[in-house]
Each structure stands twice: as C-alpha cells, then as structure tokens.
Design a protein around this motif. Structure first.
Motif, PDB file in Angstrom:
ATOM      1  N   LEU A   5     -11.747  40.049  21.351  1.00 19.69           N
ATOM      2  CA  LEU A   5     -11.048  41.123  20.642  1.00 19.69           C
ATOM      3  C   LEU A   5     -10.139  40.572  19.545  1.00 19.69           C
ATOM      4  O   LEU A   5     -10.025  41.170  18.465  1.00 19.69           O
ATOM      5  CB  LEU A   5     -10.235  41.960  21.633  1.00 19.69           C
ATOM      6  CG  LEU A   5     -11.046  42.842  22.588  1.00 19.69           C
ATOM      7  CD1 LEU A   5     -10.120  43.526  23.592  1.00 19.69           C
ATOM      8  CD2 LEU A   5     -11.854  43.884  21.817  1.00 19.69           C
ATOM      9  N   GLU A   6      -9.498  39.456  19.810  1.00 21.74           N
ATOM     10  CA  GLU A   6      -8.648  38.843  18.784  1.00 21.74           C
ATOM     11  C   GLU A   6      -9.485  38.371  17.596  1.00 21.74           C
ATOM     12  O   GLU A   6      -9.076  38.519  16.435  1.00 21.74           O
ATOM     13  CB  GLU A   6      -7.870  37.671  19.387  1.00 21.74           C
ATOM     14  CG  GLU A   6      -6.767  38.096  20.344  1.00 21.74           C
ATOM     15  CD  GLU A   6      -6.088  36.914  21.015  1.00 21.74           C
ATOM     16  OE1 GLU A   6      -6.601  35.774  20.866  1.00 21.74           O
ATOM     17  OE2 GLU A   6      -5.058  37.121  21.677  1.00 21.74           O
ATOM     18  N   THR A   7     -10.658  37.818  17.888  1.00 22.47           N
ATOM     19  CA  THR A   7     -11.551  37.376  16.817  1.00 22.47           C
ATOM     20  C   THR A   7     -12.053  38.570  16.008  1.00 22.47           C
ATOM     21  O   THR A   7     -12.124  38.517  14.773  1.00 22.47           O
ATOM     22  CB  THR A   7     -12.745  36.603  17.402  1.00 22.47           C
ATOM     23  OG1 THR A   7     -12.260  35.494  18.161  1.00 22.47           O
ATOM     24  CG2 THR A   7     -13.655  36.083  16.292  1.00 22.47           C
TER      25      THR A   7
ATOM     26  N   THR B  38     -11.365  39.325  12.044  1.00 24.83           N
ATOM     27  CA  THR B  38     -12.494  39.552  11.134  1.00 24.83           C
ATOM     28  C   THR B  38     -12.333  40.861  10.375  1.00 24.83           C
ATOM     29  O   THR B  38     -12.576  40.931   9.161  1.00 24.83           O
ATOM     30  CB  THR B  38     -13.816  39.568  11.927  1.00 24.83           C
ATOM     31  OG1 THR B  38     -13.975  38.317  12.597  1.00 24.83           O
ATOM     32  CG2 THR B  38     -15.005  39.804  11.006  1.00 24.83           C
ATOM     33  N   LEU B  39     -11.924  41.906  11.071  1.00 29.17           N
ATOM     34  CA  LEU B  39     -11.720  43.202  10.418  1.00 29.17           C
ATOM     35  C   LEU B  39     -10.599  43.130   9.385  1.00 29.17           C
ATOM     36  O   LEU B  39     -10.690  43.743   8.309  1.00 29.17           O
ATOM     37  CB  LEU B  39     -11.403  44.267  11.470  1.00 29.17           C
ATOM     38  CG  LEU B  39     -12.539  44.614  12.430  1.00 29.17           C
ATOM     39  CD1 LEU B  39     -12.038  45.522  13.548  1.00 29.17           C
ATOM     40  CD2 LEU B  39     -13.703  45.272  11.687  1.00 29.17           C
ATOM     41  N   SER B  40      -9.552  42.389   9.703  1.00 34.15           N
ATOM     42  CA  SER B  40      -8.456  42.219   8.749  1.00 34.15           C
ATOM     43  C   SER B  40      -8.947  41.523   7.480  1.00 34.15           C
ATOM     44  O   SER B  40      -8.635  41.945   6.356  1.00 34.15           O
ATOM     45  CB  SER B  40      -7.331  41.412   9.395  1.00 34.15           C
ATOM     46  OG  SER B  40      -6.284  41.174   8.468  1.00 34.15           O
ATOM     47  N   ASN B  41      -9.726  40.470   7.669  1.00 30.74           N
ATOM     48  CA  ASN B  41     -10.277  39.750   6.516  1.00 30.74           C
ATOM     49  C   ASN B  41     -11.224  40.626   5.700  1.00 30.74           C
ATOM     50  O   ASN B  41     -11.334  40.473   4.478  1.00 30.74           O
ATOM     51  CB  ASN B  41     -11.025  38.501   6.982  1.00 30.74           C
ATOM     52  CG  ASN B  41     -10.092  37.426   7.509  1.00 30.74           C
ATOM     53  OD1 ASN B  41      -8.942  37.326   7.082  1.00 30.74           O
ATOM     54  ND2 ASN B  41     -10.577  36.620   8.445  1.00 30.74           N
ATOM     55  N   ALA B  42     -11.904  41.545   6.380  1.00 31.83           N
ATOM     56  CA  ALA B  42     -12.917  42.366   5.716  1.00 31.83           C
ATOM     57  C   ALA B  42     -12.322  43.380   4.744  1.00 31.83           C
ATOM     58  O   ALA B  42     -13.043  43.896   3.881  1.00 31.83           O
ATOM     59  CB  ALA B  42     -13.766  43.083   6.764  1.00 31.83           C
TER      60      ALA B  42
END
Length: 227
Positions: A143-145, A149-153
C-alpha cells in the motif's frame, strides 16, 4: 494363630478357628478397599469437575478470541475492499488489461488509499497470529508503494517547475516529469500487488479463524462427553 494355622497336624477346633481367622482377615481387607474407594469418589468427582470447568473456561476464551478476530477482519475488509476495487477499475480496462491512469484519477485514488488501513496494519501491529502479522507487513509495504506511485503519477501535472516557493533545475524537473509518466503506467501493477497482498492476508485470517473454530468444536465434544 499364624503359628498354629501353619502346622501340619491340627485339631478340628483349631482348624475351624484358622478358617474364621482367614475369613476375618479377608473381610477386613475388603472393607479397607471399599472404604478407600468410597473415600476416593469425592476426590475423583472434584478432579472431573475441575477438568470440566477448565475446558469450559478455555472454550469461552477461544470463543471470545474468535469473535474479536472476526470483528477486526470485517472492519479491515470494509476499510480496504472498496478502495482496492476502485483502484483496479481505474487502472484496468473492462477486459482486465492494465491501462494507464490519468492525472485526476491518480490524485483522487491517492486520497482514498493513503493511510486507509493504518489503524489495523500499524496501530494493531504485533497483536495477532504470526502468519497474519507477516501478511499485514506485506500489505503495508504494498500500500505504501502504491501510494508513492500514485503521488508520482500526478505530482508533475499539479505543480510548476518554478513558483514562489521553489525553483527546480531543468535536469531535476525532467526526471520528475519522466517519473510521472512512468508512474501512470506502473500504477496498474502496484494495484495488482496490493490486491494480491490483501488476498494473502485474508487467507491467513480465514485460516486462523478456522483453527479457532476447530479447537472450539473439539472442546465442545469433550465438554458434552464429561457432562
């Protein structure tokens, strides 16, 4: 009397006396055995009642553990199942093939997923069976990963290279933009990993619940046989 009865030539009177003596000895022995048995009955009953009470108490403890566990499992499922289902829908097409997530969906999904299960994975860490704890740790990482990833997206699309608070060098900004594009594609894989980790956790939870049910059923049979 033992000396007389042990002789080889005895009068009739002495022989009768020996028989009476032997009978009395046997009778006294039988009475002693019966008294011992009768005296032991309350002790045996006490031990039996004590064992029964121990089993009943153990059964109640296991039942409480099962109820508490099922309550936690249900709350955890209510917390994460819908977000993971939404995440899968946003990162896969109707046929189930991975697809790139767009900026707004990445941002919205991050808000839904971030910290959603911390009450269970973090606050209640180390409180359950070791197999469950291992699966919880795996899900926490997944979940942290996914959250990262969503933040970077969406970050590069929602922020400027230069504003009143910062000025990002061109080379660094190019890396951020590239990472943003990669994360949009990567999101579907991270969602699948988180979903798989949660399935593993549910499997461990179900196995533990079944173990408790089996132990309770065994105690129920023992209690019924003892009553």
């Amino acid at each position: 009397m033992e000396t007389l009865c042990g002789g080889t030539s005895l009068s009739g009177f002495i022989s009768v006396g020996c028989i009476v003596y032997d009978f009395q000895t046997l009778l006294i022995g039988l009475v002693a055995v019966i008294v011992a048995i009768i005296a032991g009955i309350p002790v045996w009953r006490q031990l039996r009642d004590s064992n029964l009470q121990t089993r009943i108490s153990h059964r109640e403890t296991l039942a409480a553990l099962l109820r508490d566990a099922l309550t936690r499992f249900r709350k955890a499922d209510e917390s994460i199942s819908a977000p993971l289902s939404t995440a899968y829908r946003l990162t896969h097409d109707p046929s189930g093939e991975p697809q790139e997530i767009d900026t707004e969906n990445a941002f919205g999904l991050e808000q839904i997923v971030a910290g959603k299960l911390d009450w269970y994975l973090v606050l209640l860490a180390g409180t359950e069976h070791e197999n469950i704890e291992a699966r919880k740790a795996e899900l926490q990482v997944a979940l942290e990963t996914l959250d990262e990833t969503l933040s970077n997206a969406h970050w590069a699309d929602h922020n400027d290279q230069d504003d009143e608070y910062r000025s990002i060098p061109d080379a660094e900004w190019a890396q951020i933009v590239a990472r943003c594009a990669e994360a949009k594609i990567e999101a579907s894989r991270r969602v699948s990993e988180a979903t798989a980790a949660y399935r593993s956790l549910k499997g461990a939870q179900d196995a533990w619940a079944q173990t408790l049910r089996t132990r309770i059923a065994k105690l129920d049979l023992q209690i019924a046989a003892a009553e």
